[in-house]
Design a protein around this motif. Sequence first.
Motif, PDB file in Angstrom:
ATOM      1  N   SER A   1      53.425  31.293  51.674  1.00 58.68           N
ATOM      2  CA  SER A   1      52.849  30.643  50.500  1.00 58.68           C
ATOM      3  C   SER A   1      53.674  30.991  49.269  1.00 58.68           C
ATOM      4  CB  SER A   1      51.412  31.130  50.315  1.00 58.68           C
ATOM      5  OG  SER A   1      50.878  30.678  49.103  1.00 58.68           O
ATOM      6  N   PHE A   2      54.031  29.958  48.485  1.00 61.29           N
ATOM      7  CA  PHE A   2      54.751  30.187  47.224  1.00 61.29           C
ATOM      8  C   PHE A   2      53.800  30.621  46.117  1.00 61.29           C
ATOM      9  CE2 PHE A   2      57.689  26.722  48.932  1.00 61.29           C
ATOM     10  CZ  PHE A   2      58.583  27.642  49.464  1.00 61.29           C
ATOM     11  N   VAL A   3      52.671  29.907  46.012  1.00 59.47           N
ATOM     12  CA  VAL A   3      51.711  30.158  44.948  1.00 59.47           C
ATOM     13  C   VAL A   3      50.315  29.893  45.500  1.00 59.47           C
ATOM     14  CG1 VAL A   3      50.883  29.394  42.674  1.00 59.47           C
ATOM     15  CG2 VAL A   3      53.324  29.395  43.165  1.00 59.47           C
ATOM     16  N   THR A   4      49.361  30.731  45.127  1.00 58.70           N
ATOM     17  CA  THR A   4      47.968  30.482  45.479  1.00 58.70           C
ATOM     18  C   THR A   4      47.295  29.857  44.267  1.00 58.70           C
ATOM     19  OG1 THR A   4      47.911  32.315  47.032  1.00 58.70           O
ATOM     20  CG2 THR A   4      45.789  31.537  46.193  1.00 58.70           C
ATOM     21  N   VAL A   5      46.872  28.627  44.397  1.00 61.70           N
ATOM     22  CA  VAL A   5      46.240  27.908  43.299  1.00 61.70           C
ATOM     23  C   VAL A   5      44.751  28.226  43.253  1.00 61.70           C
ATOM     24  CG1 VAL A   5      45.744  25.607  42.360  1.00 61.70           C
ATOM     25  CG2 VAL A   5      47.964  26.078  43.435  1.00 61.70           C
ATOM     26  N   LYS A   6      44.115  28.331  44.411  1.00 60.12           N
ATOM     27  CA  LYS A   6      42.697  28.651  44.482  1.00 60.12           C
ATOM     28  C   LYS A   6      42.431  29.451  45.734  1.00 60.12           C
ATOM     29  CE  LYS A   6      38.070  26.694  44.548  1.00 60.12           C
ATOM     30  NZ  LYS A   6      37.272  25.459  44.515  1.00 60.12           N
ATOM     31  N   GLU A   7      41.657  30.520  45.559  1.00 63.15           N
ATOM     32  CA  GLU A   7      41.246  31.336  46.699  1.00 63.15           C
ATOM     33  C   GLU A   7      39.900  31.938  46.344  1.00 63.15           C
ATOM     34  OE1 GLU A   7      43.471  34.405  49.513  1.00 63.15           O
ATOM     35  OE2 GLU A   7      43.301  35.145  47.456  1.00 63.15           O
ATOM     36  N   GLU A   8      38.912  31.677  47.173  1.00 61.56           N
ATOM     37  CA  GLU A   8      37.581  32.215  46.943  1.00 61.56           C
ATOM     38  C   GLU A   8      37.200  33.143  48.073  1.00 61.56           C
ATOM     39  OE1 GLU A   8      34.496  29.462  46.043  1.00 61.56           O
ATOM     40  OE2 GLU A   8      35.789  28.246  44.774  1.00 61.56           O
ATOM     41  N   LEU A   9      36.292  34.025  47.762  1.00 61.72           N
ATOM     42  CA  LEU A   9      35.751  34.907  48.787  1.00 61.72           C
ATOM     43  C   LEU A   9      34.552  34.255  49.402  1.00 61.72           C
ATOM     44  CD1 LEU A   9      36.016  38.350  47.051  1.00 61.72           C
ATOM     45  CD2 LEU A   9      37.488  37.422  48.807  1.00 61.72           C
TER      46      LEU A   9
ATOM     47  N   VAL B   1      34.516  42.856  46.670  1.00 60.85           N
ATOM     48  CA  VAL B   1      35.462  42.777  45.557  1.00 60.85           C
ATOM     49  C   VAL B   1      36.611  41.859  45.937  1.00 60.85           C
ATOM     50  CG1 VAL B   1      34.942  45.099  44.717  1.00 60.85           C
ATOM     51  CG2 VAL B   1      36.794  44.776  46.338  1.00 60.85           C
ATOM     52  N   LYS B   2      37.278  41.343  44.933  1.00 61.51           N
ATOM     53  CA  LYS B   2      38.468  40.537  45.164  1.00 61.51           C
ATOM     54  C   LYS B   2      39.652  41.330  44.610  1.00 61.51           C
ATOM     55  CE  LYS B   2      40.725  36.205  44.296  1.00 61.51           C
ATOM     56  NZ  LYS B   2      40.956  35.179  43.295  1.00 61.51           N
ATOM     57  N   PRO B   3      40.420  41.959  45.481  1.00 60.51           N
ATOM     58  CA  PRO B   3      41.550  42.763  45.008  1.00 60.51           C
ATOM     59  C   PRO B   3      42.667  41.897  44.434  1.00 60.51           C
ATOM     60  CG  PRO B   3      41.002  43.268  47.296  1.00 60.51           C
ATOM     61  CD  PRO B   3      40.241  42.046  46.919  1.00 60.51           C
ATOM     62  N   ASN B   4      43.458  42.496  43.561  1.00 67.55           N
ATOM     63  CA  ASN B   4      44.689  41.878  43.099  1.00 67.55           C
ATOM     64  C   ASN B   4      45.767  42.328  44.085  1.00 67.55           C
ATOM     65  OD1 ASN B   4      47.217  41.399  41.903  1.00 67.55           O
ATOM     66  ND2 ASN B   4      46.307  41.459  39.861  1.00 67.55           N
ATOM     67  N   TYR B   5      46.105  41.473  45.035  1.00 67.04           N
ATOM     68  CA  TYR B   5      47.002  41.856  46.115  1.00 67.04           C
ATOM     69  C   TYR B   5      48.414  42.165  45.623  1.00 67.04           C
ATOM     70  CZ  TYR B   5      43.237  40.763  49.251  1.00 67.04           C
ATOM     71  OH  TYR B   5      42.027  40.772  49.895  1.00 67.04           O
ATOM     72  N   LYS B   6      48.840  41.543  44.534  1.00 66.30           N
ATOM     73  CA  LYS B   6      50.165  41.859  43.982  1.00 66.30           C
ATOM     74  C   LYS B   6      50.216  43.310  43.533  1.00 66.30           C
ATOM     75  CE  LYS B   6      51.310  37.191  42.641  1.00 66.30           C
ATOM     76  NZ  LYS B   6      51.461  36.222  41.579  1.00 66.30           N
ATOM     77  N   LYS B   7      49.149  43.770  42.883  1.00 66.84           N
ATOM     78  CA  LYS B   7      49.108  45.159  42.417  1.00 66.84           C
ATOM     79  C   LYS B   7      48.984  46.144  43.574  1.00 66.84           C
ATOM     80  CE  LYS B   7      47.631  44.300  37.745  1.00 66.84           C
ATOM     81  NZ  LYS B   7      46.745  44.677  36.656  1.00 66.84           N
ATOM     82  N   LEU B   8      48.530  45.662  44.715  1.00 63.04           N
ATOM     83  CA  LEU B   8      48.430  46.510  45.910  1.00 63.04           C
ATOM     84  C   LEU B   8      49.690  46.416  46.776  1.00 63.04           C
ATOM     85  CD1 LEU B   8      44.744  45.728  46.918  1.00 63.04           C
ATOM     86  CD2 LEU B   8      45.628  47.833  45.887  1.00 63.04           C
TER      87      LEU B   8
END
Length: 150
Positions: free
Chosen positions: A142-150, A56-63
């Motif tokens: 990191s200020f913003v993540t534009v792309k991140e893949e698993l 799964v790809k978690p939403n790290y902000k929500k965590l």
Amino acid sequence: MTGGLDAIDIKLLNELKENARENIASLSKKLGIPRTTVHYRIKRLVDEGIIEKFTVKPNYKKLDLGTTAFILARYDPDSGLSQREVAERIAALDGVYEVHIISGEWDMIIKVRAPNAEEVGKIVVDRLREIKGIGQTVTMVSFVTVKEEL
């Protein structure tokens, strides 16, 4: 991409990267091949090690782990540990998500996640720099993540 994969395998992999929970019937319709073929191909991709795991790809902000930082580290060869041993000790730290041994001026790059920059600092100062074999470090938040893949 990889030797031995045909266009259908590549399409199947791309579909699974988007949604690993997609059911076989839906994949069959999207790819225009029978369900049994989809099932067989997924099994073959797993058996051959092309698909290592479904995740799964978690939403790290929500965590409450919305701050990502990358740390460049130098290995201290006088530590009595190998660079791989140092990297494995780093990988065992809470908050560390990736450790790569790299070429160039720096020896390792480390990806960490924390609730905020202060907590990133605690990971670096209180835990990472305490590991035998770690020399100098440079931390980049990191200020913003534009792309991140698993």
